[in-house]
Design a protein around this motif. Sequence first.
Motif, mmCIF file in Angstrom:
data_model
loop_
_atom_site.group_PDB
_atom_site.id
_atom_site.type_symbol
_atom_site.label_atom_id
_atom_site.label_comp_id
_atom_site.label_asym_id
_atom_site.label_seq_id
_atom_site.Cartn_x
_atom_site.Cartn_y
_atom_site.Cartn_z
ATOM 1 N N GLU A 17 0.670 -1.479 -0.170
ATOM 2 C CA GLU A 17 0.047 0.004 0.182
ATOM 3 C C GLU A 17 0.827 1.181 0.148
ATOM 4 O O GLU A 17 0.847 2.254 -0.847
ATOM 5 C CB GLU A 17 -1.038 -0.177 1.043
ATOM 6 N N ALA A 18 1.616 1.535 0.867
ATOM 7 C CA ALA A 18 2.813 2.302 0.557
ATOM 8 C C ALA A 18 3.293 2.704 -0.645
ATOM 9 O O ALA A 18 3.841 3.952 -0.848
ATOM 10 C CB ALA A 18 3.594 2.086 2.005
ATOM 11 N N ARG A 78 2.432 1.380 -3.136
ATOM 12 C CA ARG A 78 1.791 1.823 -4.452
ATOM 13 C C ARG A 78 1.060 3.623 -4.402
ATOM 14 O O ARG A 78 0.313 4.389 -5.134
ATOM 15 C CB ARG A 78 -0.143 1.088 -4.189
ATOM 16 N N GLU A 79 1.331 4.108 -2.794
ATOM 17 C CA GLU A 79 1.150 5.176 -2.860
ATOM 18 C C GLU A 79 2.200 6.583 -3.655
ATOM 19 O O GLU A 79 2.546 8.098 -3.954
ATOM 20 C CB GLU A 79 0.414 5.979 -1.442
ATOM 21 N N GLN A 83 10.795 5.468 3.427
ATOM 22 C CA GLN A 83 9.991 4.509 3.932
ATOM 23 C C GLN A 83 10.719 2.792 3.010
ATOM 24 O O GLN A 83 10.467 1.708 4.204
ATOM 25 C CB GLN A 83 8.470 4.486 3.301
ATOM 26 N N ASP A 127 1.626 6.658 -7.138
ATOM 27 C CA ASP A 127 0.409 7.633 -7.488
ATOM 28 C C ASP A 127 1.418 8.584 -7.387
ATOM 29 O O ASP A 127 1.005 9.970 -8.716
ATOM 30 C CB ASP A 127 -0.532 7.607 -6.270
ATOM 31 N N ASN A 128 2.026 9.626 -6.507
ATOM 32 C CA ASN A 128 2.845 10.589 -6.277
ATOM 33 C C ASN A 128 4.004 10.519 -7.288
ATOM 34 O O ASN A 128 3.917 11.972 -8.092
ATOM 35 C CB ASN A 128 3.363 10.334 -4.371
ATOM 36 N N HIS A 172 10.622 9.000 -0.495
ATOM 37 C CA HIS A 172 10.329 7.321 -0.244
ATOM 38 C C HIS A 172 11.717 6.442 0.147
ATOM 39 O O HIS A 172 11.054 5.667 1.005
ATOM 40 C CB HIS A 172 10.342 7.335 -2.541
#
Length: 178
Positions: A51-52, A54-55, A136, A58-59, A133
């Motif tokens: 999920e992270a 995927r964010e 994380q 998108d960014n 990025h």
Amino acid sequence: MSTSDGGDVIRLLRMRLHALNDLALTLKHVHWNVIGPHFIAVHEMLDPQVEAVREMIDNTAERISTLGGSPWGTPGVLVSERTWEDYSLGRAEAIEHLGALDVVYTGVIEDHRKAVEATDTSDLVTQDLLIEHLRQLELFQWFVRAHIESSGGKLSTGPHDTEEAAAGKAAQGARDKP
């Protein structure tokens, strides 16, 4: 930012977009194919990472658009433009996948760091995005490494060049422990 610099940043972000899309798919692949005594721990650890990432995807795509580019997130473009091989493990023990994922994360992180350096003077906004990025990605690699690292900080995979080699060393290291 000059048109030339903007074009360079868009090309750089396009490869980061491919790497992140590939990473999200690889993490989901591992999620589906992990087996063994540590199955549930690894299986459940990976979904928040997916999920992270995927964010991040998108960014990254939105930054490409902001700079006037067109983000291409289709599988065909990813495969034709990437500079790395496809993830090599199928159904395997958790420890093997973790050893291989460490190699994957290392590649993504190293290339992200190069992109950070490349945007040092041309685009601090993109650089900031990439640094976030990295924050994380490095955390997720730490989660992976916690499973394959000794209390003394030594990785059971040792020096490795390929996912298969790292997977094999991680599995051997697990077998050698009492």
